[in-house]
Design a protein around this motif. Sequence first.
Motif, PDB file in Angstrom:
ATOM      1  N   GLN A  58      12.502  55.711  23.879  1.00 37.95           N
ATOM      2  CA  GLN A  58      11.168  55.432  24.412  1.00 37.95           C
ATOM      3  C   GLN A  58      11.274  54.713  25.754  1.00 37.95           C
ATOM      4  O   GLN A  58      10.493  54.972  26.679  1.00 37.95           O
ATOM      5  CB  GLN A  58      10.358  54.583  23.417  1.00 37.95           C
ATOM      6  CG  GLN A  58      10.043  55.256  22.100  1.00 37.95           C
ATOM      7  CD  GLN A  58       8.919  56.280  22.204  1.00 37.95           C
ATOM      8  OE1 GLN A  58       8.591  56.767  23.286  1.00 37.95           O
ATOM      9  NE2 GLN A  58       8.317  56.612  21.070  1.00 37.95           N
ATOM     10  N   CYS A  65       4.444  60.425  22.471  1.00 41.21           N
ATOM     11  CA  CYS A  65       4.361  59.666  23.723  1.00 41.21           C
ATOM     12  C   CYS A  65       4.399  60.593  24.936  1.00 41.21           C
ATOM     13  O   CYS A  65       3.664  60.380  25.906  1.00 41.21           O
ATOM     14  CB  CYS A  65       5.495  58.648  23.798  1.00 41.21           C
ATOM     15  SG  CYS A  65       5.368  57.355  22.547  1.00 41.21           S
ATOM     16  N   LEU A 106      -0.612  55.014  23.711  1.00 36.60           N
ATOM     17  CA  LEU A 106       0.791  54.976  24.120  1.00 36.60           C
ATOM     18  C   LEU A 106       1.392  53.612  23.819  1.00 36.60           C
ATOM     19  O   LEU A 106       2.519  53.512  23.325  1.00 36.60           O
ATOM     20  CB  LEU A 106       0.894  55.275  25.620  1.00 36.60           C
ATOM     21  CG  LEU A 106       2.300  55.234  26.231  1.00 36.60           C
ATOM     22  CD1 LEU A 106       3.155  56.363  25.680  1.00 36.60           C
ATOM     23  CD2 LEU A 106       2.221  55.313  27.762  1.00 36.60           C
TER      24      LEU A 106
END
Length: 573
Positions: A182, A149, A137
Motif C-alpha cells: 500500500q 485502493c 482510501l
Amino acid sequence: MSKRGRNSELCADCASPDPHWASVNRAVLICDQCCSVHRSLGRHSSQIRHLVHTSWPPTQLQMVQTLYNNGSNSIWEHTLQESASLASGRRKTGPQDKLHPNKAEFIRAKYQMLAFIHRMPCRDEDSFTAKDLSKQLHSSVRTGNLETCLRLLSLGAQANFFHPEKGTTPLHVAAKSGQVSQVELLSVYGADPGAPDANGNTPIQYARQAGHMELADRLVEIQYELTDRLAFYLCGRRPDHKNGQHFIIPQLVDSGQELTEVAKAAKRKLQSLSNHLFEELAMDVYDEVDRRETDAVWLTTQSHSTLMNEAVLVPFLPVNPEYSSTRNQGRQKLARFNAHEFGTLIIDILSDAMRRQQGNTSPSPKDEPVVKRASCRHASDSQDTYQHDYDSVASDEDTDLEVHSGKKDRTKSLDSDVSDTPVTMQEFLEVKNALSASEAKIQELIKANVTLNEELRIMQKKVSKVDKQCNVSDGDYDNTVYDSELWHSGLDGKSRLQVIRCREGPENQEMEPNPTLSTTEDVIRQTEQITKNIQELLKAAQDHQQDSFVSCAERVHMAVRDMVTLYPKVREA
C-alpha cells in the motif's frame, strides 16, 4: 517473486504473450509494441519500466506483480467487459492488430482519456465526491486489498488527503499498519513520506514507532527518490541513507577547470530560484532522465527492423496538459542538452538541493527535502475534452511519421519556435523567472479585482439605502436620459458624468451626481468589462506575450476608472 516467472502472463493491452515491460502507476504488464505507445504518453499518464533491464525497488515490483495478478487491468477496461459494449462492437485490440492506428488509439483512450473505467452513478443520492473517495482510501490502506485502493485512486481519490477528523493521511495509516505494498502504491501516486500529521509526525516516524524498520528505511528512500535517481544516472551509485548520507554530488572529468562567466551566472540564477520553481525544474530534469534511461533500455532490447518500422521514438518529453506552454516548451528543450551540458545541470541541481536542505536558504517545514519526489498525477475525467491553451508542439503523430520515414534527425519534429541552437541553463532559468514574475503580477491584479467587487457590493448597499430615503415623484424623471441610454450612446465615463451633472439642475450643482442614477445593468456591464480585460492580461502572461502586458494593463485601468465614475462620492454638507 522472480522477474522471469511470467510464462503465463499476457500483455494488458493486446494479450500478446510474455510481456517484458510494466506500467508502474497503472500496475499492468505490457509487450514491446504496446510499450512504444506508452512511452509517447508521458510519465503523467504511464510510468514505464523494463522488468529485467531496469533497476527496481523489490517491494515496488512486488506491488505491480500482485496487482496485475489480481486483475488490475479490469479497472482500466471495466466497461469493455459489459454486454452493452460487446454488442456495440467495442473491444480491446489483439496481438495481430496493427500498431498504428489500432493499438495506439486504444491505448490512448484507455490510459489518457480513461474511457473504459467504471464511472460513479450520476444520481445525487449515489454520487461520490473526491473527498468521499479519499476517505474510503484512508480506511482501505490499513488492509492488504490493493485492488480497492487502485480503483479509488483511478476514480480521483487523493493520495495526500488529510483526514480532518483523524488528522492523518493514507500514508500514515499504511505505514502504521505495516502495509508495504500500500505504501508503494500511494507513493507512486504522489503520497509524501515527509507530510506531518496533526501532531507533526511523519509516516516515517509512524513506521518506526510501530516497529516496521525496513518499511521506515524504504520511506526514507522514497522521500529522496528524485535526487537519488539523478545521482545514479551520472555515477551509478545511490546515497547510504541508513548511515545518514542523503546526497551524492558526482564530479565531471573537467571539474577542476575554472567556471566560465556564463556558467557562474547560470549557477547564481539557479540559486536565486524560489523553492517552488527549483522543485519544478528538478522534476522536469527527473522526467528527462527517465526518458533518456528508458530510451537506452529500449534501444538495447529492440531489433533494428523493429526500431525503423514499428516502434515510436520519443525524442523529447511529451506534453503534459497540466503544465503551462512555457514549461512544456522548456521541458522539451532539455532534450537538446548534450551529455556534458545535461550532466552539469544535474550536478548543479544536486548541489543546490543539498544546500537548501542543510538550511543555507529558507528552511522547509519538518526538515523535509526541498526537492520532493517525482510523482504521478493520473489523468482527470475531463481530460478527453481538455482544450489546450498553449502553443502547438510536436505530437505523437509527428513522431510516428518520423520513424516510418526513417529520419534520424530527432530535432525536425520539434515545433518551429524551438531554436536549433543549444539551450543554455541560463536561458532556461531566465524563462522560468520571467514566468514567475508574470504570474505574480496576475495574482496581484486578481486580488485587486476581488477588492473592487467587494467595494461595489458595499456601494450598492449604500445606494439602496439612499434610494429609500429619497421621496421623488413619478413625474420628476419624465424627460430624463437614463444611464442605460448613455451606455448605448457610446459616451465614455467622463462624458456620461458631464451629462448627469447637466440634467440635475442648478439647485444640485454643488453636489456630485446622485449615485442612485446608476443602474444595476450598468454595474454588471462594467464589471464584466473589467473581468474580460483581466482575463486578456492573464492569457497574455500565460502565453508569455510580454509586448501585450502594457496595453492589457491599460485597458484594465481604464475599465476600473469608468466603474469609479458611476459612483462618485457625495460631498458632505
